[in-house]
Scaffold this motif. Sequence first.
Motif, PDB file in Angstrom:
ATOM      1  N   UNK A 130       0.801  -1.221   0.000  1.00 52.95           N
ATOM      2  CA  UNK A 130       0.000   0.000   0.000  1.00 52.95           C
ATOM      3  C   UNK A 130       0.836   1.274   0.000  1.00 52.95           C
ATOM      4  N   UNK A 131       2.059   1.212   0.498  1.00 51.08           N
ATOM      5  CA  UNK A 131       2.886   2.417   0.615  1.00 51.08           C
ATOM      6  C   UNK A 131       4.358   2.036   0.578  1.00 51.08           C
ATOM      7  N   UNK A 132       5.162   2.921   0.019  1.00 51.52           N
ATOM      8  CA  UNK A 132       6.614   2.795   0.138  1.00 51.52           C
ATOM      9  C   UNK A 132       7.192   4.188   0.310  1.00 51.52           C
ATOM     10  N   UNK A 133       8.271   4.276   1.089  1.00 49.23           N
ATOM     11  CA  UNK A 133       8.843   5.578   1.400  1.00 49.23           C
ATOM     12  C   UNK A 133      10.331   5.465   1.680  1.00 49.23           C
ATOM     13  N   UNK A 134      11.002   6.582   1.511  1.00 46.90           N
ATOM     14  CA  UNK A 134      12.407   6.718   1.889  1.00 46.90           C
ATOM     15  C   UNK A 134      12.499   7.933   2.807  1.00 46.90           C
ATOM     16  N   UNK A 135      13.094   7.736   3.983  1.00 46.84           N
ATOM     17  CA  UNK A 135      13.215   8.813   4.962  1.00 46.84           C
ATOM     18  C   UNK A 135      14.654   8.900   5.457  1.00 46.84           C
ATOM     19  N   UNK A 136      15.049  10.102   5.864  1.00 47.56           N
ATOM     20  CA  UNK A 136      16.373  10.308   6.425  1.00 47.56           C
ATOM     21  C   UNK A 136      16.235  10.871   7.832  1.00 47.56           C
ATOM     22  N   UNK A 137      16.986  10.281   8.750  1.00 48.22           N
ATOM     23  CA  UNK A 137      17.010  10.692  10.146  1.00 48.22           C
ATOM     24  C   UNK A 137      18.408  11.216  10.450  1.00 48.22           C
ATOM     25  N   UNK A 138      18.495  12.204  11.346  1.00 49.94           N
ATOM     26  CA  UNK A 138      19.784  12.735  11.745  1.00 49.94           C
ATOM     27  C   UNK A 138      19.959  12.522  13.247  1.00 49.94           C
ATOM     28  N   UNK A 139      21.166  12.101  13.620  1.00 57.55           N
ATOM     29  CA  UNK A 139      21.497  11.950  15.040  1.00 57.55           C
ATOM     30  C   UNK A 139      21.707  13.348  15.610  1.00 57.55           C
ATOM     31  N   UNK A 140      21.106  13.592  16.788  1.00 55.72           N
ATOM     32  CA  UNK A 140      21.253  14.915  17.409  1.00 55.72           C
ATOM     33  C   UNK A 140      21.677  14.773  18.874  1.00 55.72           C
ATOM     34  N   UNK A 141      22.360  15.803  19.362  1.00 56.63           N
ATOM     35  CA  UNK A 141      22.774  15.808  20.764  1.00 56.63           C
ATOM     36  C   UNK A 141      21.661  16.398  21.634  1.00 56.63           C
ATOM     37  N   UNK A 142      21.957  16.600  22.898  1.00 51.82           N
ATOM     38  CA  UNK A 142      20.946  17.111  23.835  1.00 51.82           C
ATOM     39  C   UNK A 142      20.496  18.543  23.524  1.00 51.82           C
ATOM     40  N   UNK A 143      21.244  19.223  22.665  1.00 49.04           N
ATOM     41  CA  UNK A 143      20.890  20.595  22.298  1.00 49.04           C
ATOM     42  C   UNK A 143      20.255  20.670  20.907  1.00 49.04           C
TER      43      UNK A 143
END
Length: 157
Positions: A130-143
């Motif tokens: 029903x769906x396909x996607x490509x996503x990008x996530x970024x690692x972030x610090x406490x700030x």
Amino acid sequence: MSSESSAPTGNTAQATADADAEALNVQLPTDKELVLKVIPMPRDCNANGDIFGGWVMAQVDLAGAVVPARYVDGRMATVAVNQFVFKQPVRVGDILSFFSSVTRIGTTSITVQVEVYAERFRSQGRYIKVTEASLTYVAIDDFGKPQKITKTGQLCN
């Protein structure tokens, strides 16, 4: 003037039924990990009676974050939806299965591919993509600033 009708013939109706039956016979991916299963409810519907695309997008975002979390020490954020394709409508009561795999690990970001398959309520055991996607996530610090990904190992599938 032609005497031909534009109404569907029996053959056209049969071809449509055959295509629908074939779409319900797809195989689940073996190169991706099952990361989420969920059943949409009536509160998730749009005015047409189908499930809101935004609801599906939110579930894809959750599912997409599962595998990258293994590589990140701490927080991460969705930074891009690179591609999102709604292939078929999602209906109330469908059993949705979300499969994910990492496609790229950068210095601070991870890109994943997510595929969503539905088991229609009345035809369980048969799947339709029903769906396909490509996503990008970024690692972030406490700030909230990007931080380096240190656990790069092999790509998890």
